[in-house]
Design an enzyme around this catalytic site. Structure first.
Site, PDB file in Angstrom:
ATOM      1  N   LYS A  10       0.859  -1.206   0.000  1.00 56.44           N
ATOM      2  CA  LYS A  10       0.000   0.000   0.000  1.00 56.44           C
ATOM      3  C   LYS A  10       0.881   1.237   0.000  1.00 56.44           C
ATOM      4  O   LYS A  10       2.050   1.187   0.395  1.00 56.44           O
ATOM      5  CB  LYS A  10      -0.920   0.016   1.232  1.00 56.44           C
ATOM      6  CG  LYS A  10      -0.219   0.043   2.606  1.00 56.44           C
ATOM      7  CD  LYS A  10       0.185   1.417   3.116  1.00 56.44           C
ATOM      8  CE  LYS A  10       0.957   1.333   4.439  1.00 56.44           C
ATOM      9  NZ  LYS A  10       1.719   2.492   4.812  1.00 56.44           N
ATOM     10  N   ASP A 136      -2.009  -2.194  10.533  1.00 56.13           N
ATOM     11  CA  ASP A 136      -2.242  -2.078   9.088  1.00 56.13           C
ATOM     12  C   ASP A 136      -2.906  -3.330   8.501  1.00 56.13           C
ATOM     13  O   ASP A 136      -3.262  -3.342   7.320  1.00 56.13           O
ATOM     14  CB  ASP A 136      -0.908  -1.841   8.347  1.00 56.13           C
ATOM     15  CG  ASP A 136      -0.480  -0.380   8.386  1.00 56.13           C
ATOM     16  OD1 ASP A 136      -1.331   0.481   8.708  1.00 56.13           O
ATOM     17  OD2 ASP A 136       0.698  -0.098   8.098  1.00 56.13           O
TER      18      ASP A 136
HETATM   19  P1  ATP Z   1       4.081  -0.518   7.905  1.00 54.82           P
HETATM   20  O1  ATP Z   1       3.982   0.308   6.644  1.00 54.82           O
HETATM   21  O2  ATP Z   1       2.839  -1.385   8.142  1.00 54.82           O
HETATM   22  O3  ATP Z   1       4.530   0.230   9.124  1.00 54.82           O
HETATM   23  P2  ATP Z   1       6.592  -1.485   6.942  1.00 54.82           P
HETATM   24  O4  ATP Z   1       6.401  -1.593   5.461  1.00 54.82           O
HETATM   25  O5  ATP Z   1       7.277  -0.253   7.401  1.00 54.82           O
HETATM   26  O6  ATP Z   1       5.192  -1.639   7.654  1.00 54.82           O
HETATM   27  P3  ATP Z   1       7.321  -4.268   7.141  1.00 54.82           P
HETATM   28  O7  ATP Z   1       7.982  -4.567   5.831  1.00 54.82           O
HETATM   29  O8  ATP Z   1       5.946  -4.777   7.329  1.00 54.82           O
HETATM   30  O9  ATP Z   1       7.396  -2.713   7.466  1.00 54.82           O
HETATM   31  O10 ATP Z   1       8.312  -4.826   8.279  1.00 54.82           O
HETATM   32  C1  ATP Z   1       8.408  -4.300   9.570  1.00 54.82           C
HETATM   33  C2  ATP Z   1       9.093  -5.339  10.467  1.00 54.82           C
HETATM   34  O11 ATP Z   1       8.197  -6.451  10.624  1.00 54.82           O
HETATM   35  C3  ATP Z   1      10.366  -5.909   9.852  1.00 54.82           C
HETATM   36  O12 ATP Z   1      11.481  -5.329  10.441  1.00 54.82           O
HETATM   37  C4  ATP Z   1      10.302  -7.412  10.124  1.00 54.82           C
HETATM   38  O13 ATP Z   1      11.245  -7.807  11.083  1.00 54.82           O
HETATM   39  C5  ATP Z   1       8.909  -7.677  10.695  1.00 54.82           C
HETATM   40  N1  ATP Z   1       8.137  -8.671   9.899  1.00 54.82           N
HETATM   41  C6  ATP Z   1       7.377  -9.658  10.417  1.00 54.82           C
HETATM   42  N2  ATP Z   1       6.787 -10.367   9.442  1.00 54.82           N
HETATM   43  C7  ATP Z   1       7.152  -9.835   8.273  1.00 54.82           C
HETATM   44  C8  ATP Z   1       6.868 -10.140   6.908  1.00 54.82           C
HETATM   45  N3  ATP Z   1       6.060 -11.167   6.569  1.00 54.82           N
HETATM   46  N4  ATP Z   1       7.407  -9.352   5.955  1.00 54.82           N
HETATM   47  C9  ATP Z   1       8.187  -8.296   6.304  1.00 54.82           C
HETATM   48  N5  ATP Z   1       8.520  -7.995   7.570  1.00 54.82           N
HETATM   49  C10 ATP Z   1       8.021  -8.742   8.556  1.00 54.82           C
END
Ligand code: ATP
Length: 292
Positions: A10, A136
């Protein structure tokens, strides 16, 4: 029995933090939309009762800390499911990037296992389960374009943006969402987006209005700690993106562009100094039956 589910990333067209609640969480107001950059989740039902998981990326946990693992464990526990599952995450969404990759993997796992294990749960029930995994996840279960409120659990579907290209650029480092919110509390920036104007522009299919209403109250906080984010924003604008914003807590910056040729020029320009550059389409409203 095996099933594959698409887990799209997203972007935030707006992100506002209204206030801190008595329970310690932030009251959010965000407009989010799905883009065609996605992980693929393969789910194989097993006679062994355990949940097992592997990911093609070394950057995500391969155990119970993974949000997709937690989604499977939650379904097993709540609905007393006997079989287990082997989850494979084909990771394409950059990690800790502000694109909700982990949340979307969890949402896709809920949707896929609901089908694989014949649980018969409604979309609203899956949204409610998602809220127990992360803020989210409810949006990612729903996907498409939505106005999201509360801690992320109150969703209102709204019109999707007109067809356009999304150019994404992510600096080398990731960003911790928790840290950004902590810093946000210390500085309380006053750059709140005009969410109403964004919703109106979406309803009217007004591309220029959408670009003019992009806003993220966390942007200045992340920019202070990571000046690269600001430099990427400037470059995107200089190369001709019509609207530019940081997504979520960052550090990914996206640019909205109507014409494909212009989007390609921006991608080529950015590649000179940023390794992770993508050019994708908006997904618009997503077919809820996104399993194969
Ligand atoms: P958001 O936008 O919802 O805040 P994000 O895009 O910043 O999320 P993610 O890629 O979802 O961040 O990852 C955040 C943390 O979640 C990572 O540092 C990782 O250790 C943990 N994590 C747990 N499961 C997953 C997964 N399936 N994919 C990615 N990261 C994961």
């Amino acid at each position: 029995m095996e099933i594959s589910v698409k887990a799209p990333a997203k972007i935030n067209l707006t992100l506002d933090v209204l206030h801190k609640r008595d329970d310690g969480y932030h009251e959010l107001e965000m407009v989010m939309t799905s883009i065609d950059l996605a992980d693929r989740i393969d789910l194989v039902s097993t006679s062994q009762p355990s949940v097992r998981l592997r990911s093609t990326s070394g950057f995500v946990p391969q155990d119970e800390r993974n949000l997709a693992y937690r989604a499977a464990a939650l379904l097993k526990e709540n609905y007393d499911v006997k079989p287990g599952v082997f989850i494979t995450i084909h990771k394409h969404i950059p990690v800790a990037a502000g694109l909700a990759g982990g949340s979307s993997d969890a949402a896709a796992t809920l949707i896929g296992l609901n089908k694989l294990w014949n649980l018969g749960l409604t979309l609203d029930e899956l949204v409610e389960l998602g809220a127990q995994i992360g803020s989210d996840v409810p949006y990612c279960v729903h996907a498409g374009t939505a106005l999201v409120r509360g801690r992320g659990e109150r969703l209102m579907p709204i019109s999707s943006p007109p067809a356009c290209w999304v150019v994404l650029a992510k600096p080398e480092h990731g960003v911790s969402t928790a840290e950004v919110f902590q810093k946000f509390e210390q500085v309380s920036p006053d750059n709140s987006p005009d969410t109403k104007a964004m919703v109106a522009a979406l309803e009217q299919g007004d591309f220029s209005g959408i670009c003019a209403s992009l806003g993220n109250v966390l942007e200045d906080v992340t920019l202070k700690s990571y000046p690269t984010v600001g430099r990427i924003k400037d470059k995107m604008k200089e190369f001709g993106a019509e609207g530019v914003l940081m997504s979520g807590s960052g550090p990914t910056v996206f640019g909205l562009v109507r014409q494909e040729a212009r989007a390609r020029r921006i991608v080529n320009g950015l590649r000179g100094f940023c390794r992770h550059v993508y050019m994708v389409r908006m997904l618009g409203q997503l077919d809820q039956n996104r399993t194969k």
